[in-house]
Design an enzyme around this catalytic site. Sequence first.
Site, PDB file in Angstrom:
ATOM      1  N   ARG A  63      46.532  72.895  14.082  1.00 57.51           N
ATOM      2  CA  ARG A  63      47.104  74.242  14.051  1.00 57.51           C
ATOM      3  C   ARG A  63      46.848  74.980  12.736  1.00 57.51           C
ATOM      4  O   ARG A  63      46.405  76.130  12.728  1.00 57.51           O
ATOM      5  CB  ARG A  63      48.629  74.199  14.273  1.00 57.51           C
ATOM      6  N   THR A  64      47.154  74.329  11.631  1.00 58.70           N
ATOM      7  CA  THR A  64      47.082  75.043  10.348  1.00 58.70           C
ATOM      8  C   THR A  64      45.640  75.408  10.020  1.00 58.70           C
ATOM      9  O   THR A  64      45.333  76.545   9.666  1.00 58.70           O
ATOM     10  CB  THR A  64      47.705  74.174   9.230  1.00 58.70           C
ATOM     11  N   LYS A  92      32.371  60.324  -3.996  1.00 60.30           N
ATOM     12  CA  LYS A  92      31.652  59.832  -5.186  1.00 60.30           C
ATOM     13  C   LYS A  92      32.594  59.731  -6.375  1.00 60.30           C
ATOM     14  O   LYS A  92      32.159  59.486  -7.494  1.00 60.30           O
ATOM     15  CB  LYS A  92      30.519  60.787  -5.554  1.00 60.30           C
ATOM     16  N   ARG A 113      45.381  71.261   2.081  1.00 58.14           N
ATOM     17  CA  ARG A 113      46.327  70.234   2.573  1.00 58.14           C
ATOM     18  C   ARG A 113      45.956  68.929   1.900  1.00 58.14           C
ATOM     19  O   ARG A 113      44.781  68.548   1.861  1.00 58.14           O
ATOM     20  CB  ARG A 113      46.265  70.087   4.086  1.00 58.14           C
ATOM     21  N   HIS A 141      55.597  72.889   3.191  1.00 58.67           N
ATOM     22  CA  HIS A 141      54.605  73.469   4.096  1.00 58.67           C
ATOM     23  C   HIS A 141      55.033  74.924   4.289  1.00 58.67           C
ATOM     24  O   HIS A 141      55.510  75.321   5.351  1.00 58.67           O
ATOM     25  CB  HIS A 141      54.627  72.690   5.418  1.00 58.67           C
TER      26      HIS A 141
HETATM   27  N1   CP Z   1      52.336  72.207  12.379  1.00 53.90           N
HETATM   28  C1   CP Z   1      51.242  71.716  11.743  1.00 53.90           C
HETATM   29  O1   CP Z   1      51.173  71.709  10.494  1.00 53.90           O
HETATM   30  O2   CP Z   1      50.276  71.256  12.568  1.00 53.90           O
HETATM   31  P1   CP Z   1      48.865  70.650  12.126  1.00 53.90           P
HETATM   32  O3   CP Z   1      49.162  69.335  11.417  1.00 53.90           O
HETATM   33  O4   CP Z   1      48.087  70.478  13.380  1.00 53.90           O
HETATM   34  O5   CP Z   1      48.234  71.613  11.166  1.00 53.90           O
END
Ligand code: CP
Length: 320
Positions: A63-64, A92, A113, A141
């Site tokens: 999603r993100t 590396k 992320r 998040h």
């Molecule tokens: N909700 C969410 O962060 O989903 P993903 O891990 O798929 O990005």
Amino acid sequence: MLNRTAGLRDVMPHVISIRDFSRDEIDRILDRAAELEPIAHGGSSDLLAGRILATLFHEPSTRTRLSFDAAMKRLGGSVIDFGSIEGSAVSKGENLADTIAVVSGYADAIVLRHPKEGAARMASEFSRVPIINAGDGAGQHPTQTLLDLYTIRKESTLDRVKIAIVGDLKYGRTVHSLVYALSLYNAEIHLVSPDQLKVPESLTNDLSESGTRITETTDLDEVIDYVDVMYLTRIQKERFPDPNEYRTVAGSYRITEETLKRVKDDLIIMHPLPRVDEIDYGVDSSRHAVYFKQSFYGVPVRMAILSMVMGDGTAATGGW
Ligand code: CP
């Protein structure tokens, strides 16, 4: 014509933690998302034409990653993706600081992320362009929280909402961001989890001190017929140091069509997804289920964030 001057950079160049934002700033982002939402429904704009977004995902995402990609492209910008760790210079031995210093020369903003809590904050110290935290370990998040707030505002009522947050409240980073943000909207928050997966005590202490109405229980039945929003989360197997501990709490809460007989007519059920077994597939077609809409709202909310961090008509590089 969309407004190019409504920038966030004057107050917040990076998007690291929801705790860095005031209610007024959050409201500005949600208003901006509402303005941009028609474009997310299959439209296009040149608001970010010529701008480049870099996406660095050192943990899996559907999603993100894809909603940032879609948001950038709907606004006329382009995306460069880091790809897998194995295919990059990280394999590396390149460290995150050097990676960020390099990539910030290639893009106008970076979405990161990373499995380590605090990684996005650290990255912001080495970047010449805005860093957007797409999840740092069990930390924060913030863009998920913004889309969660947007969903509640659209599908229920945000101010003074009564919400049950259910499942893995210890490792669930979406929860840590959301609980804090809800406190800005005078929410009544009911935390439902196994004893082993309660939210960190520092968070409940902070919230209690700020006067937020908050309860903790292991029993969802105590609040199920009372709340306006039920926010379910996955028990995050990958964050348990001991797999045996995971097995003792797996499957603790499961919502079925039977459960829905006891909820308010206008209850909405949310989930950041992915789900494992918290929500039975039979619930998907009920009027209460908004979790797929919620994931769609990631597009307008991330369009708003991108337009506000780099859509103000000035060069994004070079520091501030
Ligand atoms: N909700 C969410 O962060 O989903 P993903 O891990 O798929 O990005």
